[in-house]
Design a protein around this motif. Sequence first.
Motif, PDB file in Angstrom:
ATOM      1  N   GLU A 278       0.827  -1.210   0.000  1.00  0.00           N
ATOM      2  CA  GLU A 278       0.000   0.000   0.000  1.00  0.00           C
ATOM      3  C   GLU A 278       0.863   1.263   0.000  1.00  0.00           C
ATOM      4  O   GLU A 278       0.521   2.261  -0.646  1.00  0.00           O
ATOM      5  N   PRO A 385       2.978   1.457   6.742  1.00  0.00           N
ATOM      6  CA  PRO A 385       2.046   2.387   7.392  1.00  0.00           C
ATOM      7  C   PRO A 385       2.204   2.251   8.908  1.00  0.00           C
ATOM      8  O   PRO A 385       2.926   1.368   9.393  1.00  0.00           O
ATOM      9  N   THR A 430      -3.863   4.687   3.384  1.00  0.00           N
ATOM     10  CA  THR A 430      -4.087   3.269   3.123  1.00  0.00           C
ATOM     11  C   THR A 430      -5.588   3.011   3.053  1.00  0.00           C
ATOM     12  O   THR A 430      -6.412   3.896   3.322  1.00  0.00           O
TER      13      THR A 430
END
Length: 465
Positions: A278, A385, A430
């Motif tokens: 992502e 992330p 994301t």
Amino acid sequence: MSALSVDSTARELVAAVRGRAISARELLDLHLARIAERNPELNAIVSLDEERARAGAAAADEALASGEAVGPLHGLPFAFKDTHAVGGWPTTYGSPLFVDHVPEADELLVERVRRAGVVVVGKTNVPEFAAGSHTFNTVFGLTRNPVDPSRSAGGSSGGAACALASGMVPLADGSDMGGSLRNPASFCGVVGLRPSLGRVPEWPLYNQWESTSVGGPMARNVGDLALLLSVMAGPDPRTPQALRDPAAAFAEPLAGSLVGLRVALSTDLGGAFEVDHEVAAVVEGSGAAFTAGGSSVSAAHPDLVEADDTFRTLRAWHLQAKFGRLLAEHPGSFKQSLADNIRLGETLSGADVARAYTQRTALSEQMRHFFTSYDVLVLPTSQVPPFPADQEYPSAINGRPMATYLDWMRASYLITVTGCPAISVPAGLTADGLPVGIQIVAPHGGERRLLEVAAAFEAATGQPV
């Protein structure tokens, strides 16, 4: 001017205080209310002292009323990173060994920011001795992500990034060795700049010639960050490596454009690190914004194959030199990952350190040549992330195990040892709504151009400016 709030830009708030649209006392009250609302859960600000902050705000109002010349940050509430010495305020470094430590004087970065007129409210939380990019310690505990409190705020300037993103402060200071300004900026959806070596001088230091760690600014937008950089930057006779450019140059309005910009874009620097799918998609997607703005975007990257060994060697050497004696005296008072890194430094020889500095020189030359063909390099800020807050570091990326607490930070620390300035700017989310930043890198000394490019990207992607 629109209605003021803790989410207004720092530039709006400074102008409002100067124009008597709001007093420093009233501005402080707004921020203390937000701190009371968000800090119990997020734990971004530590050593909060409301009484002293109110006295500071009153003094700021009185100075303005008397007609005194005031600084460019006059009246803004501010919390310094808890590794930066603030005279008369607790500075713990996130370590139980310094839980009662109160410095007598400000360090240089703090001295400059305080002279610019801020109202100090407290400190921002850090990992122990700022080691690692997840903010927790045994003194104050864990700092949580303001977007999703079950996630990490990053680090080591995690408290600063979290406080910014949640509106507890309008600006923040930080420091960066392996990504400590950039990673938390990416995790919390704010802007963080690792300046060129010498742009933001530091004093005192145990070694003025050791240059992997630098101080720098954080903000919610690029224009505010430029304002803070204009306060932090500039030469000082105590710092022999300081760049000579006048600091005021960064305070001018940013009028950057993406037209004609030569952009090199890489999601992994040619396989130098694993990157979450992502995150890679957001970085790739940022290329479309540059292209739409008139830039020429190429899939390209410099050869930084020696950067990993260079950074790890210099980091271990630096940590051992700074903390080796303290660890020997208090072996049970350090977190294990930091203790291991300090002890690794004990195994290094003079030849190892010499090799690292020779490689670092070659990396600087590599970047100098690379930037004759490209204006900026774009890559991930963080390879992941925000990860779960109950982990010390990500154990794997895309199923690939991370052997140490440094492995997942390569995207930032490989840039560290080039000496180039790098800024993390919000670039997307994301699927779960977690922030992802891109890292934009420019030639050494190129902060002004870097800020203009970052501001133009910010505007092109609809970020608040």
